[in-house]
Design an enzyme around this catalytic site. Structure first.
Site: not given
Ligand code: FDA
Length: 321
Positions: A133, A184
């Protein structure tokens, strides 16, 4: 407004007294369980069996970060080795995610490297991939360096995470693609200053799509080998987001360059957008869910609150029930 709340939760995630206070609240713990599969490894294995049944792969994570002494770091390393064994013995379609700060990064790079090697040696033997990560930007350079060093020394079942909010990420992805390192791609979950990260969400999103293209081109250029059928080794591009616009972009770019559906995967977090995860599987895409377990849920939960202030109102409304 959201920006301030986000900063507030990221700050809280690091404050010890707040951790004590919030972890002691029964309802906070209950709210956090939405994002956590349980306290024990066996809870997580059961959750993963359920996911596998409907065609979703997993990556297993033992919650814990910023370990403060060598004994704890050694214990965390041993725990990961046990997780590798549990995956092997239960036959689940899963690999492992770890954080370097969990296995001693903040205590010294030699200790951390030794622990990482011990994990990779065992995982390599069992054919299980390990994802490192990505933590905050002070660790990016060293995390990438260590990952590449491990791959060069023969551990090919290890990969990394790149965050689209960092300016440097495009260069990093180009470099990682040259060595066919699985990446990732996520947006990034920490609080970063403007000198290293895009302050505007629209720029983070735009960069996300650009980096998705680069990763897919990278996979295509080596003949689209894809991941393994047993769900333990991923393809180069892992598109980790719950943002449907980003997911749609990835689908359309894959179509455009005729990249097969086996040659990339989507990744989402346990407890978030399960509906979308299932839809993608039905459409024939590979989906992997990040499944955390353990008692150290506090900083992980705070970052999930920071991402979506609506989660906070949900928590507060429960407080008055
Ligand atoms: P965005 O924040 O724009 O959200 C899009 C939509 O997703 C929202 O409108 C909502 O519907 C839904 N959503 C997002 N977050 C939500 C929440 N907490 N609760 C409910 N709904 C939510 N980061 C990092 O810095 N280091 C890492 O190693 C990882 N590893 C990782 C693994 C995996 C499998 C995922 C999916 C994510 C990570 N992340 C991470 C976290 C990533 O950086 C990010 O903070 C989150 O995925 C939220 O961003 P989105 O891409 O979902 O988009």
């Amino acid at each position: 407004k959201n920006y301030m709340l986000r900063s507030f939760f990221i700050m809280l995630s690091k404050v010890k007294w707040a951790q004590k206070l919030i972890m002691g609240m029964g309802f906070a713990r209950k709210m956090a369980t939405r994002f956590v599969a349980g306290d024990k490894l066996s809870d997580a294995i059961e959750a993963i069996k359920g996911l596998n049944k409907i065609g979703i792969f997993a990556t297993l994570d033992h919650l814990g970060e910023n370990t403060t002494n060598e004994t704890e770091a050694g214990k965390a390393t041993q725990d990961v080795i046990e997780m590798v064994d549990a995956i092997d013995q239960s036959g689940i379609q899963s690999n492992i995610s770890i954080k370097l700060s969990q296995i001693g990064y903040t205590l010294g790079i030699d200790l951390c490297t030794r622990n990482l090697k011990a994990i990779l040696e065992y995982a390599q033997q069992k054919g299980i991939f390990v994802r490192i990560d990505m933590e905050d930007s002070t660790t990016t350079e060293e995390t990438i360096r260590l990952c590449l060093e491990m791959r060069q020394s023969g551990f090919n079942r290890v990969g990394i995470v790149i965050q689209s909010y960092l300016y440097r990420s495009e260069d990093d992805i180009r470099k990682l693609c040259q060595s066919a390192t699985p990446v990732r791609l996520c947006k990034g979950a920490y609080k970063e200053p403007e000198i290293v990260a895009f302050p505007k969400k629209s720029d983070v999103d735009e960069n996300y799509d650009k980096l998705t293209s680069l990763l897919m081109d990278g996979e295509k250029s080596i003949g689209s080998p894809g991941g393994s059928d047993n769900g333990r080794t991923p393809p180069i591009p892992a598109i980790a987001t719950h943002d449907e616009k980003r997911v749609d972009y990835a689908k359309s770019y894959a179509d455009k360059i005729e990249l097969s559906r086996e040659a990339f995967e989507f990744q989402m977090l346990y407890g978030i957008r399960r509906d979308l995860q299932e839809t993608l599987v039905k459409e024939g895409y590979h989906v992997r869910t990040y499944v955390p377990f353990g008692t150290q849920w506090y900083p992980y939960y705070m970052r999930r609150l920071a991402e979506r202030p609506a989660n906070l109102w949900f928590m507060v409304s429960n407080l008055f029930r």
